[in-house]
Design an enzyme around this catalytic site. Structure first.
Site, PDB file in Angstrom:
ATOM      1  N   LYS A   1      48.768  -4.699 -45.114  1.00  0.00           N
ATOM      2  CA  LYS A   1      49.089  -3.894 -43.819  1.00  0.00           C
ATOM      3  C   LYS A   1      50.567  -3.715 -43.785  1.00  0.00           C
ATOM      4  CE  LYS A   1      44.859  -5.270 -41.691  1.00  0.00           C
ATOM      5  NZ  LYS A   1      44.061  -6.092 -40.690  1.00  0.00           N
TER       6      LYS A   1
ATOM      7  N   GLN B   1      45.053 -10.680 -36.569  1.00  0.00           N
ATOM      8  CA  GLN B   1      44.216 -10.878 -37.789  1.00  0.00           C
ATOM      9  C   GLN B   1      43.039 -11.988 -37.485  1.00  0.00           C
ATOM     10  OE1 GLN B   1      44.424  -8.944 -40.443  1.00  0.00           O
ATOM     11  NE2 GLN B   1      42.449  -9.788 -41.135  1.00  0.00           N
TER      12      GLN B   1
ATOM     13  N   ASP C   1      43.554  -1.750 -33.417  1.00  0.00           N
ATOM     14  CA  ASP C   1      42.366  -1.902 -34.192  1.00  0.00           C
ATOM     15  C   ASP C   1      41.376  -1.372 -33.380  1.00  0.00           C
ATOM     16  OD1 ASP C   1      42.560  -3.526 -36.186  1.00  0.00           O
ATOM     17  OD2 ASP C   1      42.745  -5.459 -35.410  1.00  0.00           O
TER      18      ASP C   1
END
Ligand code: NAD
Length: 282
Positions: free
Chosen positions: A52, A96, A119
């Site tokens: 990422k 995460q 997200d």
């Protein structure tokens, strides 16, 4: 021979488009950072986090890294999220997952401001997606829609069967296919006639997390097959939920593993970050 749906190429195409957009935004004085938080040192998570950050560097946006010890308390994590929520330079916040068991994942997701929820996991983002309103879309299913569209595959009117009903893949996948006017069936672990259902699919999306489960006997001739699964086999090689070599001769189009859905998830995360920077009024 099936058309190979090349996620590597398509994700690169998207990242290159985003790179241009980021430069344009910069010229207008619009910049911003993605904050990536990792709690603990799960090796798989570390790989995802690194990828990422690399993608941010590639398209030209700043990434801020928070690597917290596994003993971090829920309150400490919430305090950090609150600080990042209040920081106008931070346009995306990503925790995460999974987080260690002593931290309530849902509380963490709810704490992220919806306009920084790149997200697309916050209940507000999920609600907006459900009723077709503006909000960040979850990256893996949004990436699959891009794979289909950019491969010239029509969704409208097609019978789409999605295997899996998780909050991050199966359920949002079904909704996004519905928004594209597909006729959608969701199959899950309690579905009785899985094989018969799958054989009716024009587009079969497999997100069951079971290595090489779906063979030729589940697939109608000419179907489009999207394999979301990622596993390592006994030889440490990546494989999906689909027996690729068995299904490929039957399908009209199919995603490989690796190089199919996987790279799209990060490309769509970058897309969400760029959208967030573009919409920041400061
Ligand atoms: P999950 O375990 O949360 O969900 C699996 C789903 O499959 C469940 O809803 C379950 O009902 C269904 N299922 C399980 N066994 C079944 C059976 N025998 N018949 C019918 N349905 C069955 O998994 P997830 O988070 O949705 O992920 C699915 C897979 O996709 C995993 O392999 C995961 O690693 C992979 N994944 C890939 C990406 C990517 O970027 N490519 C992103 C997320 C997840």
């Amino acid at each position: 021979m099936a058309q190979l749906i090349d996620g590597k190429r398509i994700s690169q195409e998207i990242k290159d488009e985003l790179k241009v957009k980021v430069a344009e935004l910069k010229a207008q004085g619009k910049t911003g950072a993605l904050a990536v938080i990792q709690v603990g040192e799960d090796p798989a998570s570390s790989v995802y986090v690194r990828n990422k950050k690399n993608a941010c560097a590639y398209i030209g946006i700043e990434s801020l890294s928070y690597e917290l010890p596994k003993e971090t308390t829920q309150q400490e994590l919430l305090d950090l999220i609150e600080k990042l929520n209040a920081d106008s330079h931070v346009r995306g916040i990503l925790v995460q997952l999974p987080v260690p068991a002593h931290i309530d994942e849902n509380a963490i997701i709810r704490a992220i401001r919806p306009d920084k929820d790149v997200d697309g996991f916050h209940p507000q983002s999920v609600g907006a997606m459900t009723i077709g309103q503006k909000g960040f879309l979850p990256c893996t299913p949004a990436g699959i829609i891009q794979l289909l569209k950019r491969s010239g595959i029509e969704i409208a009117g097609k019978h789409c069967v999605v295997i899996g009903r998780s909050n991050i893949v199966g359920k949002p996948m079904a909704l996004l296919l519905l928004h594209e006017n597909g006729t959608v069936t969701i199959a899950h672990s309690k579905t009785r006639n899985l094989k018969e259902l799958c054989k009716e699919a024009d587009i079969l999306v497999v997100a069951m997390g079971k290595p090489r489960f779906i063979g030729a006997d589940y697939v109608k001739e000419g179907a489009v097959v999207i394999d979301v699964g990622i596993h390592r086999n006994e030889n440490n090689k990546l494989c999906g939920d689909v027996k690729f070599e068995e299904v490929e001769p039957l399908a009209s189009a199919i995603t490989p593993v690796p190089g199919g859905v996987g790279p799209m998830t990060i490309a769509m995360l970058m897309n969400n970050c760029v959208e967030s920077i573009a919409e920041n009024e400061g």
